[in-house]
Design an enzyme around this catalytic site. Structure first.
Site, PDB file in Angstrom:
ATOM      1  CG  ASP A  61      -1.728   1.171   1.647  1.00  0.00           C
ATOM      2  OD1 ASP A  61      -2.350   1.760   0.575  1.00  0.00           O
ATOM      3  OD2 ASP A  61      -1.963   1.699   2.372  1.00  0.00           O
ATOM      4  CG  LEU A  62       4.624   1.663  -1.170  1.00  0.00           C
ATOM      5  CD1 LEU A  62       5.510   1.695  -1.782  1.00  0.00           C
ATOM      6  CD2 LEU A  62       5.057   1.859   0.077  1.00  0.00           C
ATOM      7  CE  LYS A  63      -3.149   5.242   1.057  1.00  0.00           C
ATOM      8  NZ  LYS A  63      -2.932   4.120   1.596  1.00  0.00           N
ATOM      9  CB  ILE A  67       5.358  12.153 -14.305  1.00  0.00           C
ATOM     10  CG1 ILE A  67       6.592  11.689 -14.192  1.00  0.00           C
ATOM     11  CG2 ILE A  67       5.160  13.617 -14.282  1.00  0.00           C
ATOM     12  CD1 ILE A  67       7.226  11.573 -14.967  1.00  0.00           C
ATOM     13  N   PRO A  68       3.478   9.447 -15.784  1.00  0.00           N
ATOM     14  CG  PRO A  68       1.678   9.483 -17.439  1.00  0.00           C
ATOM     15  CD  PRO A  68       2.952  10.858 -16.432  1.00  0.00           C
ATOM     16  CB  THR A  70       7.707   8.264 -12.094  1.00  0.00           C
ATOM     17  OG1 THR A  70       8.395   9.456 -13.089  1.00  0.00           O
ATOM     18  CG2 THR A  70       8.083   7.985 -11.005  1.00  0.00           C
ATOM     19  NE  ARG A 179     -10.529   0.894  13.546  1.00  0.00           N
ATOM     20  CZ  ARG A 179      -9.932   1.324  12.338  1.00  0.00           C
ATOM     21  NH1 ARG A 179      -9.935   0.767  11.645  1.00  0.00           N
ATOM     22  NH2 ARG A 179      -8.935   1.896  12.699  1.00  0.00           N
ATOM     23  N   GLY A 208      -6.937  -3.156  11.079  1.00  0.00           N
ATOM     24  CA  GLY A 208      -5.135  -2.811  11.607  1.00  0.00           C
ATOM     25  C   GLY A 208      -5.629  -2.808  13.522  1.00  0.00           C
ATOM     26  NE  ARG A 209      -5.215   2.997  14.268  1.00  0.00           N
ATOM     27  CZ  ARG A 209      -5.562   3.931  13.737  1.00  0.00           C
ATOM     28  NH1 ARG A 209      -5.824   5.077  14.631  1.00  0.00           N
ATOM     29  NH2 ARG A 209      -6.254   4.310  12.642  1.00  0.00           N
TER      30      ARG A 209
END
EC number: 4.1.1.23
Length: 233
Positions: A61-63, A67-68, A70, A179, A208-209
């Site tokens: 999960d780096l989102k 530019i295209p 890259t 949750r 997650g938590r």
């Protein structure tokens, strides 16, 4: 196809913390794990190789949002890590998303972030200067994501049905902000229980938590998994 395992968000600051957490689970149990920015930047690509070596599935999960060319180049690198799923920001545009798809190839799922679940409609309108409803913005991004040939989107469970209506029933809706009833919502504005997410049509859920910070993470995981899958045929 829906994923029966809740994705566990490994929001830990170090490789060692992840090892300690995973040591709580039986070695033979295959988990679906989310590696986000904090952990990836702390531990590097080796964390993905380690998790895959243990037999787990990995959502990186780096989102990505650049530019295209890259993004395409970055996705080529990520494809070599063997991730099962990764993502980009839909706001990067159709050409960027197409480039991401080309770079990643077809062996992994590629999804896009529409609006973060921490974003309220008022925040979107004020800071992004998008003068529509939050739902209209999410639907717009989802349509563009489908147009670009991606597999689905990250979205709140409240938006799943309208997204599938606007795209197609097989378009993946991955839902964070899950949750169990009675658990504090933290910093996410749009949340839902696992059972509700199933009923409304989510394909993947991220937790997650409520798992990682539970007194008994293994029991918490299985309770959430049971709630998520209790009505499956």
């Amino acid at each position: 196809m829906r994923e029966h395992r809740p994705i566990i968000a490994l929001d830990f600051p170090s490789f060692e913390a992840v090892k300690e957490f995973l040591a709580l689970f039986p070695a033979e149990e295959s988990l679906y794990l989310k590696v986000g920015m904090e952990l990836y930047y702390a531990a590097g690509p080796e964390i993905v190789s380690y998790l895959k070596g243990l037999g787990h599935s990995v959502f990186l999960d780096l989102k990505l949002h650049d530019i295209p060319n890259t993004v395409k180049s970055a996705m080529k690198v990520l494809s070599q890590l063997g991730v099962d799923m990764t993502n980009v920001h839909a706001a990067g545009g159709v050409e960027m998303m197409k480039a991401a798809r080309e770079g990643l190839g077809s062996q992994a799922k590629l999804i896009a972030v529409t609006q973060l679940t921490s974003t309220s409609e008022a925040q979107m309108q004020e800071f992004q200067n998008i003068q529509t409803s939050l739902q209209e913005s999410v639907i717009h991004y989802a349509k563009k994501t489908a147009e670009a040939g991606l597999d689905g989107v990250v979205c709140s469970a409240q938006e799943v049905q309208v997204i599938k209506q606007a795209t197609n029933p097989d378009f993946i809706c991955l839902t964070p902000g899950i949750r169990p009833a009675g658990v504090a919502v933290g910093d996410q504005k749009r949340v839902m229980t696992p059972a509700d997410a199933y009923q409304i049509g989510s394909d993947y859920i991220v937790v997650g938590r409520p798992i990682t910070q539970a007194e008994d993470p293994v029991a918490a995981y299985h309770a959430i998994k049971d709630e998520w899958t209790q009505d499956w045929n």
